[in-house]
Scaffold this motif. Structure first.
Motif, short mmCIF file in Angstrom:
data_model
loop_
_atom_site.label_atom_id
_atom_site.label_comp_id
_atom_site.label_asym_id
_atom_site.label_seq_id
_atom_site.Cartn_x
_atom_site.Cartn_y
_atom_site.Cartn_z
N ARG A 13 0.84 -1.20 0.00
CA ARG A 13 0.00 0.00 0.00
C ARG A 13 0.88 1.25 0.00
NH1 ARG A 13 -4.07 -0.23 4.42
NH2 ARG A 13 -5.25 -1.49 2.96
N ARG A 15 3.75 1.54 -1.27
CA ARG A 15 4.36 1.67 -2.58
C ARG A 15 3.32 2.05 -3.64
NH1 ARG A 15 7.54 -3.48 -4.15
NH2 ARG A 15 7.92 -3.55 -1.94
N LEU A 16 2.09 1.57 -3.49
CA LEU A 16 1.05 1.75 -4.51
C LEU A 16 0.42 3.13 -4.44
CD1 LEU A 16 -0.35 0.05 -6.72
CD2 LEU A 16 -2.15 -0.43 -5.05
N VAL A 17 0.15 3.64 -3.25
CA VAL A 17 -0.57 4.91 -3.10
C VAL A 17 0.21 6.09 -3.72
CG1 VAL A 17 -1.44 6.60 -1.43
CG2 VAL A 17 -1.98 4.18 -1.16
N SER A 19 2.37 6.09 -6.15
CA SER A 19 2.39 5.95 -7.60
C SER A 19 1.00 6.23 -8.19
CB SER A 19 2.87 4.55 -8.02
OG SER A 19 2.00 3.56 -7.53
N LEU A 20 -0.05 5.85 -7.44
CA LEU A 20 -1.42 6.14 -7.88
C LEU A 20 -1.68 7.65 -7.86
CD1 LEU A 20 -3.91 4.49 -8.74
CD2 LEU A 20 -4.72 4.70 -6.39
N VAL A 21 -1.23 8.31 -6.80
CA VAL A 21 -1.38 9.77 -6.70
C VAL A 21 -0.60 10.45 -7.81
CG1 VAL A 21 -0.82 11.78 -5.28
CG2 VAL A 21 -1.86 9.77 -4.24
N THR A 22 0.61 9.99 -8.06
CA THR A 22 1.43 10.55 -9.14
C THR A 22 0.73 10.38 -10.48
OG1 THR A 22 3.42 9.99 -7.90
CG2 THR A 22 3.70 10.47 -10.24
N PHE A 23 0.15 9.21 -10.71
CA PHE A 23 -0.55 8.95 -11.97
C PHE A 23 -1.75 9.89 -12.12
CE2 PHE A 23 -4.05 6.81 -14.17
CZ PHE A 23 -3.47 6.64 -15.41
N ILE A 24 -2.53 10.07 -11.05
CA ILE A 24 -3.71 10.94 -11.11
C ILE A 24 -3.30 12.38 -11.36
CG2 ILE A 24 -5.59 11.89 -9.72
CD1 ILE A 24 -5.83 9.08 -8.45
#
Length: 69
Positions: A13, A15-17, A19-24
């Protein structure tokens, strides 16, 4: 043994959060840039292109009329 699973999930989590925020954020930035570019294209570039084409056509008509006389 059962204590390893939640720790692993928390690590994923963490690591994922980001990268998800960066993507958004990146997707939002790209969308905003494209929206602004399309607005500029519609309000700035298209009128300039229209004036250039109209000028070119006017010159062609003027030359054509000059030849007939």
């Amino acid at each position: 043994m059962p204590d390893i699973e939640p720790a692993h999930r928390g690590q994923m989590r963490r690591r994922l959060v980001p990268s998800l925020v960066t993507f958004i954020v990146a997707a939002g930035g790209l969308y905003l840039t494209a929206w602004i570019a399309l607005g500029l294209l519609r309000h700035v570039v298209m009128p300039i292109v229209a004036v250039v084409i109209a000028g070119y056509l006017a010159v062609q008509v003027y030359r054509f009329m000059g030849r007939e006389r």
